[in-house]
Design a protein around this motif. Structure first.
Motif, PDB file in Angstrom:
ATOM      1  N   ASP A  10       0.810  -1.217   0.000  1.00 36.78           N
ATOM      2  CA  ASP A  10       0.000   0.000   0.000  1.00 36.78           C
ATOM      3  C   ASP A  10       0.846   1.272   0.000  1.00 36.78           C
ATOM      4  O   ASP A  10       0.326   2.362   0.245  1.00 36.78           O
ATOM      5  N   ASN A  11       2.162   1.104  -0.243  1.00 38.01           N
ATOM      6  CA  ASN A  11       3.074   2.258  -0.275  1.00 38.01           C
ATOM      7  C   ASN A  11       3.109   2.977   1.073  1.00 38.01           C
ATOM      8  O   ASN A  11       3.189   4.198   1.147  1.00 38.01           O
ATOM      9  N   ILE A  12       3.052   2.194   2.144  1.00 39.20           N
ATOM     10  CA  ILE A  12       3.153   2.740   3.501  1.00 39.20           C
ATOM     11  C   ILE A  12       4.474   2.290   4.099  1.00 39.20           C
ATOM     12  O   ILE A  12       4.739   1.079   4.201  1.00 39.20           O
ATOM     13  N   ARG A  13       5.298   3.237   4.462  1.00 38.67           N
ATOM     14  CA  ARG A  13       6.574   2.934   5.107  1.00 38.67           C
ATOM     15  C   ARG A  13       6.400   2.943   6.623  1.00 38.67           C
ATOM     16  O   ARG A  13       5.661   3.771   7.167  1.00 38.67           O
ATOM     17  N   VAL A  14       7.094   2.028   7.301  1.00 36.77           N
ATOM     18  CA  VAL A  14       7.015   1.939   8.762  1.00 36.77           C
ATOM     19  C   VAL A  14       8.427   1.824   9.312  1.00 36.77           C
ATOM     20  O   VAL A  14       9.174   0.910   8.947  1.00 36.77           O
ATOM     21  N   ASN A  15       8.793   2.752  10.178  1.00 39.32           N
ATOM     22  CA  ASN A  15      10.115   2.749  10.792  1.00 39.32           C
ATOM     23  C   ASN A  15       9.995   3.095  12.274  1.00 39.32           C
ATOM     24  O   ASN A  15       8.923   3.473  12.756  1.00 39.32           O
ATOM     25  N   ALA A  16      11.097   2.960  12.990  1.00 44.36           N
ATOM     26  CA  ALA A  16      11.103   3.254  14.423  1.00 44.36           C
ATOM     27  C   ALA A  16      12.278   4.155  14.774  1.00 44.36           C
ATOM     28  O   ALA A  16      13.308   4.148  14.092  1.00 44.36           O
ATOM     29  N   VAL A  17      12.105   4.894  15.843  1.00 43.39           N
ATOM     30  CA  VAL A  17      13.184   5.684  16.415  1.00 43.39           C
ATOM     31  C   VAL A  17      13.449   5.146  17.812  1.00 43.39           C
ATOM     32  O   VAL A  17      12.517   4.808  18.549  1.00 43.39           O
ATOM     33  N   GLY A  21      11.029  -0.465   7.522  1.00 43.04           N
ATOM     34  CA  GLY A  21      11.278  -1.672   8.289  1.00 43.04           C
ATOM     35  C   GLY A  21      12.537  -1.647   9.121  1.00 43.04           C
ATOM     36  O   GLY A  21      13.044  -2.695   9.533  1.00 43.04           O
ATOM     37  N   THR A  22      13.029  -0.462   9.429  1.00 41.49           N
ATOM     38  CA  THR A  22      14.271  -0.372  10.196  1.00 41.49           C
ATOM     39  C   THR A  22      14.125   0.682  11.284  1.00 41.49           C
ATOM     40  O   THR A  22      13.022   1.140  11.579  1.00 41.49           O
TER      41      THR A  22
END
Length: 278
Positions: free
Chosen positions: A172-179, A243-244
């Motif tokens: 769905d062209n959704i990026r997911v990352n974390a800090v 994803g990072t």
């Protein structure tokens, strides 16, 4: 103005990292839908933002509150960005002292809320053609000693959830990352042990001093340091990143003190000092 025309949702926005991030998004052109259980602090943030930040009281342990917050973002034309940030110290007991209710409350606040934030934001973002999600994990997700057990486990869960969600939502062209923040000068530590007033200020000063001793960068971390990383991950500058995570910890996790402090001998140096002179 990387976020001109964008709608950003920030949870835990009334103070600390959430407040700094809401302000950063607004400064770069976004309209921010801010959620927090602190209605006074949240409304004060909105009132000083020249209309760029809209506050809605939100308890992220209540799924209906998360849905309502995202519905407000949808009504505004979004969401394009979600920063799952709300949290607190949670259960402080060690693993051989925990109780089930305290464990569940900690997981509900720190992990389940992130999963539900992603779950309810994703369909709305998909309808818009994509989006960016950033989750607050912690350096405590990587090793023991930085935070209580339940908090650390929840943050490790957030870190892995980030990877899984990135895989699930790539279609769905959704990026997911974390800090992953290290020691950041917010009230989360003092609040975790119930300190208020002068005791809270004293605790924050102590934390600031300690943090400068356990990391290569000799200053306390600031909420704005995390906000800068969050803004990067949410922006098109990070369009090839998903994803990072980004560690923002002053280098605390690079290794034991002797690896970066020339005045602290490591094991090899200590043994070498015992060798007889040539």
């Amino acid at each position: 103005m990387r976020f001109s025309g964008k709608i950003a949702v920030v949870t835990g926005a009334a103070s600390g990292i959430g407040r700094a991030s809401a302000l950063r998004f607004a400064e770069e052109g976004a309209t921010v839908i801010a959620g927090d259980v602190d209605a006074v602090g949240g409304q004060e943030l909105a009132d000083t933002s020249n209309g760029r930040i809209r506050f809605r009281r939100t308890d992220v342990t209540r799924e209906e509150d998360i849905v309502a917050l995202l519905a407000a973002a949808e009504a505004a034309g979004g969401p394009d960005i979600l920063f799952n940030n709300a949290g607190a110290g949670g259960l402080r007991a060690k693993i051989d002292e925990i109780d089930g209710d305290g464990w569940d409350r900690t997981m509900d606040l720190l992990l389940k809320s992130v999963a539900l934030g992603i779950r309810h934001a994703a369909p709305l973002m998909a309808k818009k053609g994509g989006g960016a999600i950033v989750n607050t994990a912690s350096v405590a997700a990587l090793a023991a000693g930085a935070a209580p057990t339940a908090y650390s486990v929840a943050k490790a869960g957030v870190l892995h959830l980030t990877k899984l969600a990135a895989a699930d939502l790539a279609k769905d062209n959704i990026r997911v990352n974390a800090v992953l923040p290290g020691f950041i000068m917010t009230n989360i530590f003092a609040s975790a042990v119930g300190l208020e007033g002068a005791a809270r200020e004293q605790a924050n000063a102590m934390i600031g001093h300690v943090s400068q001793q356990v990391q290569p960068i000799r200053r306390s971390g600031r909420p704005e340091d995390i906000a800068a990383a969050v803004a990067f991950l949410a922006s098109n500058d990070a369009s090839f990143i998903t994803g990072t995570h980004i560690l923002v910890d002053g280098g605390m996790s690079v290794g034991p003190r002797h690896s970066w402090d020339p005045d602290t001998p490591g094991l090899f140096e200590a043994l070498a000092s015992l060798a007889p002179a040539a």
